[in-house]
Scaffold this active site. Structure first.
Site, PDB file in Angstrom:
ATOM      1  N   GLU A 674       0.897  -1.152   0.000  1.00 38.61           N
ATOM      2  CA  GLU A 674       0.000   0.000   0.000  1.00 38.61           C
ATOM      3  C   GLU A 674       0.937   1.203   0.000  1.00 38.61           C
ATOM      4  O   GLU A 674       1.436   1.628   1.036  1.00 38.61           O
ATOM      5  CB  GLU A 674      -0.920   0.016   1.218  1.00 38.61           C
ATOM      6  CG  GLU A 674      -1.945  -1.103   1.251  1.00 38.61           C
ATOM      7  CD  GLU A 674      -3.051  -0.939   0.219  1.00 38.61           C
ATOM      8  OE1 GLU A 674      -3.119   0.137  -0.422  1.00 38.61           O
ATOM      9  OE2 GLU A 674      -3.846  -1.874   0.056  1.00 38.61           O
TER      10      GLU A 674
HETATM   11 ZN   LIG Z   1      -6.256  -0.381  -3.749  1.00 38.65          ZN
END
Ligand SMILES: [Zn+2]
Length: 811
Positions: A674
Site C-alpha cells: 500500500e
Molecule cells: Zn487499492
C-alpha cells in the site's frame, strides 16, 4: 528449473491449526463493543447513494470498535487503507461524495475532517499538464534557439559519466537532440581512448530516447568500456556535432545492492494507462533480447458507455433514455424532445428524424399535457426502438405527468481525448528476463486494480526501467535477469484508470455496469457502477461467505456477479497459473502497508482464512524485512511493524482479493504494497514514493533470486527447559533460517505427514511444546526452497532425521 514442490506441503494443514485457533481466541475480545451503529440493524443492507455530478472526498470516519468497523465495511462504503486506533476509537478514511457523507451521518457514523477533495485531484491533473506543457515549451524553445543560430549544433551533451562497477568500466551519456520529439533515431556516441587520443579510438555506443507521458526529454544510455575516455563526440543524424569531456561519477558506498553508477529515476509525471502501455512497448523495443510485451488474453469491456439522459425532475415523472449504440459510435448524436402540442385532445406520438427523436405529448380537452413517464417511456421504446430504449426511474411506476423538455442530447459523458481508445482494451504486461521460456523462477508485479491509485503503476515502470537500463553495466541486475522470469503489469484496470484521469478522480472500480434493469442503470448512477477488481477473485470470496466485499452493483467493494466475472481478474488468474510463478507483488495505495495472506475473515467471529504455517510466516517476515529495508534506504521512511503482516491482522477483511487467490490457489508467495500516503499526492511526493517502493520491488526480485539459488540445507536444534507441569518438560525447535519442522513423539520416522511445528499465536513466533519427560523426539526441517536438513528423504527409507529426548540437559 522445476517449481519446488515442498512449500505447497507447508500449506497442507487446514484452518484448524493451533495458530488459527489462537486467532479465534485472540479475536474474541476485540469483537465486543457496540454491535452496530445506533439506528440501523446489523444485517440490513444499506445503499449509500452517490449522485453522478459529485466528486468524492477522502474523509475521516471514527468507529468505536472492530464490530462497528465490520458493520461499516459491510455497507460497501469505499474505505482507503488507513485504520488507526486512537483514544476516541478507530479512525478510518472513507472515499465518499457529499451525498454519501449525509447517508453515513444518517446511519449514526461519526464523520470527521476532509483529507483530500476533488480540488486536490484537479490540482494534480493541472500540475501534470503544466509539467508536460513546460517540457514541450522547453523543446520548442530549444529548437528555436538552434534555428536562430546556425553556428549551434542541434545536439547537446547533458552529461557524460564514467564509473566502475565491480570489474566493469561504464560510460553513461545523456544528450538532447532538437529533433528528438519527432524522430525516433538513436544517437551514436564516439569515444576516445584517453588523453590525447583520437575520437573513435575508444569505440562507439548508441543512446536512445527517453520519452515520458508522450514528451521527449533526452537521449540516454550506458555501455561497458575497456578504457576510460577523456572526451566523447556525438554526430546527430543531420550531421551536427557536439563534444564533451567525460567526468567521473561520485562513488556510492560499495555495500549498496545497487552498486556505483546504478541508474534510477525514470518517471517524471503521472501516467495514464495508455501512456503506461506505450512506455512498456518502447522499453521492450529498446531491449528486444531482454524483454517483450505480452498482450494478456482478456480484453476489458472498454472505456465506453451508452449515451444516456434522464429527463424530468421528480422520481415519478422521470424518463431515462439510453442509446442502443455506444456513445462514440453514434449514441452521442441522438437528441430527445418532449413537446407539448399546444392543442386539445392530442394523442401521444413519436417521430424520428435522423437522430432527432420528438415526442409529442398527449393532451386533454383543455390542452393540458396528460402523458405519464411510464407512457412516454413505453412510446419511446416502441417507436424509436431502433435508436434508444427508455424506462421509468429505478423501477418507479412512472405515474407522474411529464413536463415538456427542449431537444436534449444523449451523452456517454466521457471526457478523455480521442487518443484514448473507446474499444475493448487489451491489457499489456512486459515480460523481462534473458530466458523467457518458463524455465526460470517467475515473479509477477501488477498495479492499478484500483483505478484512482496513480502512484503504484509508476513504481512498476520505474522498476522495469531499472532492470533494463542497468542490465548491461550492473552485475547484480544482470544476475536477476538471468535467474528470473519477471512479469510486470502496470495497469490491470485501464478502463477505470482512464476514467479516474479524465472523468471521476475517485473511481476505484472498473467501468462495467452489472446493475439489473429497474436498478441503478441510468445516467445519474454512472459514477456508481463497476466491479472492485480486488474483490472478484476465487478464494475466500463474498461468494464463499467471507467479509469485506459488497453484493450491491453500486457498492464500492462490489464483488461482481460471480468469481472471475471480470476480464481484468481473469488476466491475473491467467498469469498466476503459469507453473513457474512463485512470487508476486500486488501494488496498491495508500497507507504504507506491507501485507500478505490471510486477507479475509468471515463475520461474526472473524473466522480467518487459514493462516500460513510458522515456516511460511517466518519466510514472509524474513523477506519482508529485506524489502522494507530497501524501501527505507531511499529517504528513511519506515513501514511500521504495525502495518506489516497478514491483511486481516493489520487492515480489514477483503473477501476475494487477489493476494489470497495467488497464495491459496497457486502457492505463490504473494505480497501487497500500500504505497505512500494518498491516492494522488503532489508530484514531488509521488516521485519520492515511486523511488522508494521501486527499491522494495527490486528487492523482492533479489529475494526471488536468492530463493532460486538457495541450495543450503537448514539446520535445527532441540532445546529442552523445565516445565511447570509435573513430569513434563518444555520443548522448542530452533532453526537456522525460515524452515518448517516436522516431528514425531512416538519414536516413528518423521515424514511430511507428521506434526508440523507451529506458531504460538498471531505474530508471536514459535510455540513451546509440553511433553512427558523422557519422550523420544524425531524431527527434520525443510526451508522455503525445499532443501531438507541433512539430506534426509522423508518419503524413502532414509535414516538421517534428527533424534533427541525430552530430558533436561544435565550438569
Ligand atoms: Zn487499492
Amino acid at each position: 528449473m522445476s517449481r519446488p514442490a515442498f512449500p505447497r506441503r507447508w500449506r497442507r494443514l487446514p484452518a484448524a491449526t493451533a495458530a488459527s485457533v489462537a486467532l479465534l481466541l485472540l479475536a474474541g475480545p476485540a469483537t465486543t463493543g457496540t454491535a452496530a451503529p445506533p439506528d440501523r440493524e446489523a444485517d440490513a443492507p444499506v445503499a449509500l447513494e452517490r449522485s453522478a455530478d459529485e466528486q468524492a472526498d477522502v474523509v475521516e470516519v471514527t468507529v468505536d470498535g472492530t464490530a462497528q468497523l465490520d458493520a461499516l465495511v459491510a455497507t460497501g462504503v469505499d474505505l482507503d487503507h488507513h485504520v488507526t486506533p486512537t483514544e476516541a476509537g478507530i479512525v478510518v478514511h472513507a472515499v465518499v461524495t457529499p451525498t454519501e457523507v449525509a447517508g453515513l451521518k444518517r446511519m449514526g457514523y461519526q464523520v470527521g475532517a476532509v483529507l483530500h477533495d476533488a480540488d486536490d485531484s484537479a490540482q494534480r491533473i493541472s500540475e501534470r499538464d503544466a509539467t508536460i506543457a513546460a517540457h514541450q515549451a522547453e523543446n520548442r524553445a530549444y529548437t528555436a534557439t538552434l534555428e536562430r543560430s546556425a553556428a549551434t549544433s542541434d545536439v547537446k551533451i547533458i552529461r557524460a559519466d564514467y564509473y566502475t562497477s565491480g570489474t566493469n568500466q561504464v560510460l553513461s551519456v545523456e544528450a538532447k537532440w532538437a529533433q528528438g520529439q519527432t524522430s525516433t533515431s538513436t544517437l551514436t556516441v564516439a569515444r576516445d581512448s584517453g588523453p590525447g587520443t583520437e575520437i573513435g579510438s575508444g569505440g562507439t555506443q548508441n543512446i536512445s530516447r527517453f520519452v515520458d507521458a508522450g514528451v521527449y526529454l533526452y537521449h540516454r544510455g550506458a555501455a561497458a568500456v575497456t578504457t576510460r575516455p577523456e572526451r566523447i563526440q556525438i554526430t546527430s543524424p543531420t550531421g551536427d556535432v557536439a563534444v564533451a569531456e567525460v567526468k567521473e561519477w561520485l562513488p556510492i558506498p560499495a555495500d549498496s545492492p545497487e552498486g556505483p553508477g546504478y541508474q534510477k529515476d525514470f518517471v517524471t509525471s503521472y501516467l495514464t494507462p495508455t501512456e503506461l502501455y506505450d512506455r512498456i512497448k518502447r522499453l521492450a523495443d529498446a531491449y528486444p533480447q531482454l524483454a517483450e510485451v505480452v498482450k494478456l488474453p482478456y480484453q476489458t469491456n472498454g472505456y465506453r458507455r451508452k449515451a444516456q439522459v434522464v429527463l424530468g425532475g421528480t422520481t415519478a415523472t422521470r424518463v431515462a433514455v439510453d442509446s442502443l449504440a455506444w456513445g462514440h459510435e453514434g449514441g452521442n448524436d441522438i437528441t430527445v424532445e418532449l413537446a407539448a402540442p399546444g392543442a386539445a385532445d392530442q394523442p401521444l406520438s413519436v417521430t424520428v428524424t435522423g437522430k432527432a427523436i420528438r415526442v409529442s405529448l398527449a393532451t386533454d380537452a383543455a390542452g393540458a399535457v396528460t402523458s405519464t413517464a411510464a407512457q412516454v417511456a413505453a412510446a419511446l421504446t416502441a417507436e424509436a426502438g431502433a435508436l434508444v430504449t427508455a424506462y421509468t426511474y429505478r423501477g418507479d411506476a412512472g405515474a407522474g405527468v411529464v413536463a415538456p423538455v427542449a431537444p436534449t442530447p444523449l451523452s456517454d459523458n466521457l471526457k478523455a481525448p480521442a487518443g484514448v481508445s473507446r474499444d475493448p482494451h487489451p491489457v499489456y504486461a512486459i515480460r523481462i528476463g534473458k530466458y523467457r521460456d518458463g524455465s526460470r523462477t517467475g515473479v509477477l508485479a501488477y498495479a492499478q486494480e484500483h483505478a484512482r491509485e496513480w502512484v503504484p503503476p509508476l513504481v512498476t515502470i520505474e522498476t522495469a526501467e531499472r532492470l533494463l537500463r542497468n542490465h548491461a553495466t550492473d552485475e547484480n541486475t544482470k544476475q536477476l535477469l538471468r535467474t528470473l522470469d519477471i512479469w510486470i503489469v502496470p495497469s490491470i484496470n485501464p478502463d477505470g484508470g482512464h476514467y479516474s484521469f479524465y472523468d471521476y478522480a475517485s473511481q476505484r472500480r472498473n467501468m462495467t455496469n452489472h446493475c439489473a434493469p429497474g436498478g441503478a442503470t441510468d445516467a445519474l448512477a454512472r459514477n456508481s457502477w463497476g466491479v472492485d477488481n480486488n474483490r472478484n477473485y476465487t478464494e475466500y470470496s463474498l461468494f464463499d461467505g467471507y467479509s469485506g466485499a459488497s453484493a450491491s452493483c453500486t457498492g464500492d467493494t462490489y464483488a461482481g456477479p460471480s468469481e472471475l466475472s471480470e476480464p481484468e481478474n481473469r488476466n491475473v488468474d491467467w498469469l498466476a497459473q503459469r507453473p513457474n510463478m512463485k512470487f508476486s507483488m500486488n501494488l496498491h495505495s495508500s497507507g504504507n502497508y506491507f501485507m500478505w495472506s490471510p486477507g479475509a475473515y468471515a463475520t461474526p467471529g472473524r473466522i480467518s482464512a487459514p493462516r500460513p504455517t510458522l515456516a511460511e510466516e517466518s519466510f514472509f517476515w524474513g523477506a519482508s524485512s529485506r524489502i522494507l529495508t530497501a524501501i527505507k534506504r531511499h529517504r528513511n521512511m519506515a513501514v511500521t511493524p504495525a502495518r506489516t503482516g497478514p491483511i486481516s491482522d493489520v487492515l480489514y477483511s477483503a473477501a476475494g482479493n487477489s493476494g489470497d487467490m495467488l497464495w491459496y490457489k497457486y502457492g505463490i508467495y504473494a505480497w501487497n504494497f500500500e504505497v505512500g500516503t494518498s491516492f494522488q499526492p503532489t508530484w514531488e511526493e509521488a516521485h519520492q514514493e515511486t523511488m522508494e517502493f521501486s527499491n522494495g520491488l527490486v528487492e523482492l526480485l533479489r529475494v526471488a533470486r536468492d530463493y532460486d539459488k538457495d541450495k543450503k540445507r537448514p539446520t535445527s536444534t532441540l532445546s529442552v527447559t523445565p516445565s511447570a507441569t509435573e513430569g513434563a518438560v518444555s520443548v522448542r525447535f530452533d532453526v537456522s533460517e525460515p524452515a518448517a519442522v516436522f516431528y514425531t513423539l512416538d519414536g516413528s520416522r518423521p515424514t511430511f505427514e507428521s506434526t508440523l511445528y507451529a506458531s504460538a499465536g498471531i505474530r508471536e513466533g514459535a510455540e513451546t511444546l509440553t511433553v512427558p519427560t523422557g519422550t523420544k523426539i524425531h524431527w527434520f526441517s525443510v526451508d522455503a526452497a525445499g532443501n531438507i536438513e541433512r539430506n534426509y528423504r522423508p518419503d524413502e527409507d532414509s535414516k538421517t532425521f534428527n533424534r533427541g529426548w525430552a530430558t533436561l540437559p544435565t550438569g
